[in-house]
Scaffold this motif. Structure first.
Motif, PDB file in Angstrom:
ATOM      1  N   GLY A 272       0.721  -1.123  -0.133  1.00  0.00           N
ATOM      2  CA  GLY A 272      -0.154  -0.061  -0.191  1.00  0.00           C
ATOM      3  C   GLY A 272       0.784   1.202  -0.046  1.00  0.00           C
ATOM      4  O   GLY A 272       1.854   1.365   0.505  1.00  0.00           O
ATOM      5  N   GLU A 273       0.266   2.353  -0.539  1.00  0.00           N
ATOM      6  CA  GLU A 273       0.885   3.548  -0.664  1.00  0.00           C
ATOM      7  C   GLU A 273       0.181   4.381   0.775  1.00  0.00           C
ATOM      8  O   GLU A 273      -0.597   4.854   0.518  1.00  0.00           O
ATOM      9  CB  GLU A 273       0.540   4.207  -1.915  1.00  0.00           C
ATOM     10  CG  GLU A 273       1.123   5.994  -1.984  1.00  0.00           C
ATOM     11  CD  GLU A 273       0.723   6.562  -2.983  1.00  0.00           C
ATOM     12  OE1 GLU A 273       1.514   7.636  -3.373  1.00  0.00           O
ATOM     13  OE2 GLU A 273      -0.428   6.430  -3.392  1.00  0.00           O
ATOM     14  N   LEU A 274       1.233   4.482   1.763  1.00  0.00           N
ATOM     15  CA  LEU A 274       0.599   4.890   2.914  1.00  0.00           C
ATOM     16  C   LEU A 274       1.294   6.479   3.060  1.00  0.00           C
ATOM     17  O   LEU A 274       2.260   6.299   4.062  1.00  0.00           O
ATOM     18  CB  LEU A 274       1.014   4.022   3.959  1.00  0.00           C
ATOM     19  CG  LEU A 274       0.131   4.142   5.274  1.00  0.00           C
ATOM     20  CD1 LEU A 274      -1.367   3.669   5.266  1.00  0.00           C
ATOM     21  CD2 LEU A 274       0.833   3.296   6.446  1.00  0.00           C
ATOM     22  N   SER A 275       0.752   7.329   2.742  1.00  0.00           N
ATOM     23  CA  SER A 275       1.135   8.533   3.275  1.00  0.00           C
ATOM     24  C   SER A 275       0.912   9.213   4.553  1.00  0.00           C
ATOM     25  O   SER A 275      -0.068   8.752   5.114  1.00  0.00           O
ATOM     26  CB  SER A 275       0.989   9.520   2.033  1.00  0.00           C
ATOM     27  OG  SER A 275      -0.413   9.650   1.842  1.00  0.00           O
ATOM     28  N   MET A 276       1.605  10.203   4.856  1.00  0.00           N
ATOM     29  CA  MET A 276       1.227  11.110   6.175  1.00  0.00           C
ATOM     30  C   MET A 276       0.781  10.118   7.081  1.00  0.00           C
ATOM     31  O   MET A 276      -0.124  10.299   7.906  1.00  0.00           O
ATOM     32  CB  MET A 276       0.364  11.995   5.676  1.00  0.00           C
ATOM     33  CG  MET A 276       0.911  12.931   4.835  1.00  0.00           C
ATOM     34  SD  MET A 276      -0.111  14.551   4.563  1.00  0.00           S
ATOM     35  CE  MET A 276      -1.187  13.905   3.300  1.00  0.00           C
ATOM     36  N   THR A 277       1.740   8.988   7.572  1.00  0.00           N
ATOM     37  CA  THR A 277       1.419   8.236   8.751  1.00  0.00           C
ATOM     38  C   THR A 277       2.677   7.903   9.463  1.00  0.00           C
ATOM     39  O   THR A 277       3.402   7.101   9.201  1.00  0.00           O
ATOM     40  CB  THR A 277       0.729   6.552   8.111  1.00  0.00           C
ATOM     41  OG1 THR A 277      -0.377   7.177   7.608  1.00  0.00           O
ATOM     42  CG2 THR A 277       0.401   5.888   9.630  1.00  0.00           C
ATOM     43  N   GLY A 281       3.396   2.849  15.323  1.00  0.00           N
ATOM     44  CA  GLY A 281       1.942   2.163  15.559  1.00  0.00           C
ATOM     45  C   GLY A 281       1.067   2.317  14.414  1.00  0.00           C
ATOM     46  O   GLY A 281       0.211   1.466  14.486  1.00  0.00           O
ATOM     47  N   GLY A 282       0.911   3.337  13.981  1.00  0.00           N
ATOM     48  CA  GLY A 282      -0.072   3.791  12.874  1.00  0.00           C
ATOM     49  C   GLY A 282       0.257   2.949  11.469  1.00  0.00           C
ATOM     50  O   GLY A 282      -0.848   2.481  11.046  1.00  0.00           O
ATOM     51  N   VAL A 283       1.360   2.501  11.022  1.00  0.00           N
ATOM     52  CA  VAL A 283       1.654   1.677  10.275  1.00  0.00           C
ATOM     53  C   VAL A 283       1.306   0.233  10.471  1.00  0.00           C
ATOM     54  O   VAL A 283       0.907  -0.349   9.752  1.00  0.00           O
ATOM     55  CB  VAL A 283       3.077   2.061   9.823  1.00  0.00           C
ATOM     56  CG1 VAL A 283       3.490   0.882   8.640  1.00  0.00           C
ATOM     57  CG2 VAL A 283       3.458   3.608   9.323  1.00  0.00           C
ATOM     58  N   THR A 335      13.511  -0.773  12.116  1.00  0.00           N
ATOM     59  CA  THR A 335      13.201  -1.280  13.307  1.00  0.00           C
ATOM     60  C   THR A 335      11.802  -1.727  13.977  1.00  0.00           C
ATOM     61  O   THR A 335      11.684  -2.260  14.869  1.00  0.00           O
ATOM     62  CB  THR A 335      13.934  -0.605  14.393  1.00  0.00           C
ATOM     63  OG1 THR A 335      13.708   0.657  14.559  1.00  0.00           O
ATOM     64  CG2 THR A 335      15.811  -0.769  14.013  1.00  0.00           C
ATOM     65  N   PHE A 336      10.922  -0.897  13.135  1.00  0.00           N
ATOM     66  CA  PHE A 336       9.574  -0.760  13.743  1.00  0.00           C
ATOM     67  C   PHE A 336       9.005  -2.470  13.811  1.00  0.00           C
ATOM     68  O   PHE A 336       8.119  -2.713  14.363  1.00  0.00           O
ATOM     69  CB  PHE A 336       8.678   0.177  13.059  1.00  0.00           C
ATOM     70  CG  PHE A 336       7.812  -0.145  12.012  1.00  0.00           C
ATOM     71  CD1 PHE A 336       6.571  -0.461  12.101  1.00  0.00           C
ATOM     72  CD2 PHE A 336       8.502  -0.456  10.683  1.00  0.00           C
ATOM     73  CE1 PHE A 336       5.751  -1.064  10.995  1.00  0.00           C
ATOM     74  CE2 PHE A 336       7.778  -0.764   9.476  1.00  0.00           C
ATOM     75  CZ  PHE A 336       6.501  -1.083   9.720  1.00  0.00           C
TER      76      PHE A 336
END
Length: 580
Positions: A272-277, A281-283, A335-336
């Motif tokens: 997915g193209e996940l901008s402005m996150t 945790g949100g990702v 690392t997330f």
């Protein structure tokens, strides 16, 4: 630790992104096309990649280069036919590669049949498949849009429709009205037309465009004033990661994607193209395996480095950055996933950003090739799924700074430029034109869309007609034909790197990441660990020699220089040390 992650084909794969307009023109009309890609399928396979991501080739008026789709089930005629896509699917599979398509379902073209019906009358059954709202009026009786939201491409997110006397919403260009995912019938139509139609033909998954924008806050409140003096304001908080977004993606996965497999029986893939996150945790909410939403996402901190905020009037104003910022970004997204069931991606180029050599290295002749190899080392050894953009493997660079604005074809570039000219000329922001031009010269989407450079013939061998976009002035120096004959070329180096990444996938693909010497302004060094296996990566981001890290009993696996020093890193050198 990351070595505990389940092993799936797409985690270990290298994906190669093709931008069809600019890859290879087979018939001389100036547009790249599907037969042109088919001509080059053996070249793509020779790189050592495992999958191809094909950017939109669907029928479209091409206002936003195919991200404005007028029919999901047809192909833009200059690109070819549905049968050509079927042939490409078979060719990729025959060469042991998978093929994914772009899934663009936040919006359609205003020429899509669905939108034509929606705007035909307020009582049309598809009226609610898009967002329509009445006008507001100020104290003087002037008509105003429903909100003050700023579009990604400058201006308002709302356009007035004379026929039905209402505004419709578009986060991007006015020719790209947003689909209303709140409407169940609309979602079902998306699943059938944009997804099942192509999955039934044998594709292996999707890159999912603008994936976190399907759910809006539909009370349509005004955004706070953060850019005084402007009628429109950044408002991503009202359409990014909205209240029903995870519900929608789980439904998409459960009802469609989970029902399909790849040509060799493996799970289909989504990225997915996940901008402005910005928060891990949100990702993780999107990519956790147990969440059953997306397999992985692109998070854009790395490509936004040096930009103003996306969707703001300062996106292309340009800001200085230092190497520790880049390192911290990489560390954050490497690392997330530790201790989780999520996954990450590795990339530094795509169709929406300037070339990495020009942005993070140096595109002057002396250092162009060296910095391209150094960046290859720096990114190819990182944990996650690797994405390579067409031309990156030969070290393509940004358009020359001498080019005039007329050579920039992208709708976003042109809209930002028009706004800059207006604000400069009316005295609102006298220096804006110069600032925006400098930003576009470094970061515009146009740079990645220059025709691919195949050889030293006219237009770099891309087309024997007039290309839709001017070929780079350096095509005689930077091209595939020259580099295939040179064992020390950027192309040969990338092929070697991708082989080594497979040979040592435990530590490179799955290894735990540890950033070293985080505040060093000149070198980027990190360690990778997978059980007893260790790798050390050192990259010099400067034109000067730099000290080597302490390598202990590790052995040199690879250097981006033919001969490496025992004491110091050469300018723009990248090295990998490993224990065997």
């Amino acid at each position: 630790m990351s070595q505990g992650h389940d092993r799936v084909w797409w985690k270990e794969a290298t994906f190669y992104q093709i931008y069809p307009a600019s890859f290879k023109d087979s018939n001389g009309d100036g547009w790249g096309d599907l037969p042109g890609i088919l001509e080059k399928i053996a070249y793509i396979a020779s790189l050592g990649v495992d999958a191809v991501w094909l950017s939109p080739m669907f029928d479209s008026p091409q206002v936003d280069m195919g991200y404005d789709i007028s029919d999901y089930e047809k192909v833009y005629a200059p690109y070819g036919t549905v049968e050509d896509v079927e042939a490409l699917i078979k060719a990729c599979h025959a060469h042991g590669m998978k093929l994914i398509l772009d899934l663009v379902v936040n919006h359609t073209s205003s020429q899509h049949a669905w939108f034509r019906e929606s705007r035909s009358s307020k009582s049309n059954p598809k009226r609610d498949w898009y967002f329509w709202r009445p006008a507001r009026y100020d104290e003087a009786g002037n008509r105003r849009p429903p909100t003050n939201w700023r579009s990604y491409f400058a201006g308002s997110t709302w356009t007035w429709d004379e026929e039905t006397q209402e505004y419709y919403l578009h986060l991007y260009d006015e020719s790209q009205p947003d689909l209303n995912w709140e409407n169940e019938d609309c979602r079902r139509a998306i699943y059938d037309s944009a997804m099942r139609f192509w999955l039934d033909k044998g594709i292996d998954g999707f890159r999912v465009d603008t994936v976190n924008k399907y759910s809006k806050y539909v009370d349509f409140s005004d955004a706070p004033i953060t850019e005084p003096g402007s009628d429109v304001q950044p408002a991503a908080q009202f359409w990014c990661n909205g209240p029903r977004i995870h519900e929608f993606i789980r439904e998409m996965n459960g009802e469609v994607l989970s029902k399909y497999s790849t040509f060799d029986g493996l799970p289909v893939v989504t990225v997915g193209e996940l901008s402005m996150t910005p928060e891990p945790g949100g990702v993780l909410c999107y990519v956790s395996a147990k969440a059953k939403q997306l397999d992985m996402v692109f998070q854009f901190d790395i490509t936004h480095l040096g930009q103003g905020p996306p969707g703001s009037d300062n996106k292309y104003a340009g800001t200085a950055w230092k190497l520790p910022q880049l390192k911290r970004i990489v560390e954050k997204w490497q690392t997330f996933i530790e201790g989780t069931d999520g996954w990450t991606t590795v990339f530094c180029e795509n169709h929406d950003n300037g070339r990495s050599v020009s942005r993070y290295g140096s595109d002057v002749p002396e250092w162009r090739e060296k910095s391209a190899k150094m960046l290859a080392v720096c990114f190819a050894a990182q944990t996650g799924t690797l994405f390579l953009y067409q031309g990156q493997e030969i070290g393509m660079v940004n358009a020359p700074r001498e080019w005039e604005i007329e050579e920039y074809k992208d709708v976003e570039s042109q809209n930002y430029w028009k706004e800059a000219v207006r604000l400069s000329e009316d005295g609102t922001d006298p220096t804006r034109r110069e600032r925006i031009m400098r930003g576009l010269q470094l970061m515009a989407r146009d740079h990645a869309r220059l025709p691919f450079q195949w050889n030293s013939t006219a237009n770099g061998g891309f087309s024997n007609g007039r290309p839709w976009m001017r070929a780079h002035d350096l095509y005689r120096e930077i091209n595939v034909e020259v580099q295939e004959q040179d064992t020390n070329s950027v192309l040969s180096f990338w092929k070697l790197l991708l082989r080594l990444r497979k040979d040592h996938k435990d530590v490179f693909v799955y290894g735990a990441f540890e950033l070293l010497d985080a505040d060093n302004l000149n070198t980027f060094m990190y360690k990778k660990q997978y059980r007893e296996k260790t790798a050390l990566v050192a990259a010099n981001f400067t034109e000067e020699q730099q000290p080597l890290p302490e390598v202990g009993d590790l052995k040199l696996l690879l250097s981006s220089y033919p001969e490496s020093s025992q004491e110091r890193l050469h300018p723009y050198e990248g090295r990998i040390y490993i224990n065997y």
